[in-house]
Design a protein around this motif. Structure first.
Motif, PDB file in Angstrom:
ATOM      1  N   ASP A  18      12.050 -37.914  68.831  1.00  9.74           N
ATOM      2  CA  ASP A  18      12.179 -36.949  68.125  1.00  9.74           C
ATOM      3  C   ASP A  18      13.012 -37.052  67.323  1.00  9.74           C
ATOM      4  O   ASP A  18      14.281 -36.545  68.052  1.00  9.74           O
ATOM      5  N   SER A  19      13.029 -37.526  65.635  1.00 10.17           N
ATOM      6  CA  SER A  19      14.169 -37.712  65.162  1.00 10.17           C
ATOM      7  C   SER A  19      14.581 -36.299  64.801  1.00 10.17           C
ATOM      8  O   SER A  19      15.744 -36.354  64.226  1.00 10.17           O
ATOM      9  N   THR A  31      28.260 -40.999  60.663  1.00 15.54           N
ATOM     10  CA  THR A  31      27.630 -41.970  59.913  1.00 15.54           C
ATOM     11  C   THR A  31      27.218 -43.256  60.505  1.00 15.54           C
ATOM     12  O   THR A  31      27.307 -43.356  61.857  1.00 15.54           O
ATOM     13  N   VAL A  32      26.096 -44.013  60.642  1.00 16.23           N
ATOM     14  CA  VAL A  32      25.316 -44.867  61.059  1.00 16.23           C
ATOM     15  C   VAL A  32      24.968 -45.728  60.689  1.00 16.23           C
ATOM     16  O   VAL A  32      25.083 -46.585  59.630  1.00 16.23           O
ATOM     17  N   GLU A  43      21.281 -35.945  56.649  1.00 18.05           N
ATOM     18  CA  GLU A  43      19.670 -35.912  55.918  1.00 18.05           C
ATOM     19  C   GLU A  43      19.401 -37.468  56.072  1.00 18.05           C
ATOM     20  O   GLU A  43      18.214 -38.002  56.025  1.00 18.05           O
ATOM     21  N   GLU A  44      20.724 -38.626  55.848  1.00 20.02           N
ATOM     22  CA  GLU A  44      20.331 -39.752  55.679  1.00 20.02           C
ATOM     23  C   GLU A  44      20.347 -40.705  56.724  1.00 20.02           C
ATOM     24  O   GLU A  44      19.580 -41.069  57.157  1.00 20.02           O
ATOM     25  N   ILE A  45      20.641 -39.715  57.986  1.00 19.72           N
ATOM     26  CA  ILE A  45      20.022 -39.953  59.666  1.00 19.72           C
ATOM     27  C   ILE A  45      18.983 -40.024  60.026  1.00 19.72           C
ATOM     28  O   ILE A  45      18.641 -40.782  60.301  1.00 19.72           O
ATOM     29  N   TRP A  48      16.642 -42.299  58.071  1.00 24.98           N
ATOM     30  CA  TRP A  48      16.627 -43.741  58.644  1.00 24.98           C
ATOM     31  C   TRP A  48      15.963 -43.692  60.060  1.00 24.98           C
ATOM     32  O   TRP A  48      15.573 -44.488  60.418  1.00 24.98           O
ATOM     33  N   ILE A  49      16.775 -42.602  60.997  1.00 28.61           N
ATOM     34  CA  ILE A  49      15.585 -42.593  62.205  1.00 28.61           C
ATOM     35  C   ILE A  49      14.080 -42.259  62.244  1.00 28.61           C
ATOM     36  O   ILE A  49      13.609 -42.871  63.564  1.00 28.61           O
TER      37      ILE A  49
END
Length: 107
Positions: A18-19, A31-32, A43-45, A48-49
């Motif tokens: 469940d992104s 940040t990841v 949005e970027e995370i 990525w997931i």
């Protein structure tokens, strides 16, 4: 092993792919760091997931959780469709106001 609600949600949303709910565990400016790349902001995370879920279909089995101040360390066995599965990874969590501010995934 006692796992805080936020970390339990983090694990559950990973294991159910469940992104959207996974992303909600993070602050707006989180940040990841994973696989040598940095992803900043929700949005970027989320991108990525979603990509990681599609490529690896990984699930986490928590082995240990420790927390000190605003830092958490989740050690989990991660299995999925990647070479060497399953592996044990460490999820270094920076916590802030009930959310994850930073995540660094290491082997």
């Amino acid at each position: 092993m006692e796992i805080p609600q936020l970390v339990a949600k983090f694990i559950e949303t990973q294991n159910t792919y469940d992104s959207e709910a996974y992303t909600e565990c993070f602050t707006e400016t989180a940040t990841v760091h994973d696989e040598g790349k940095v992803h900043t902001g929700k949005e970027e995370i989320r991108a990525w997931i979603e990509d990681a879920n599609e490529r690896y279909r990984s699930v986490m089995k928590p082995l240990q959780y420790d927390e000190s101040g605003s830092n958490g360390m989740l050690t989990a066995e991660v299995s999925g469709t990647f070479p060497g599965s399953p592996i044990v990874l460490k999820f270094h969590l920076g916590l802030k106001d009930g959310f994850i501010e930073s995540l660094n995934v290491t082997g």
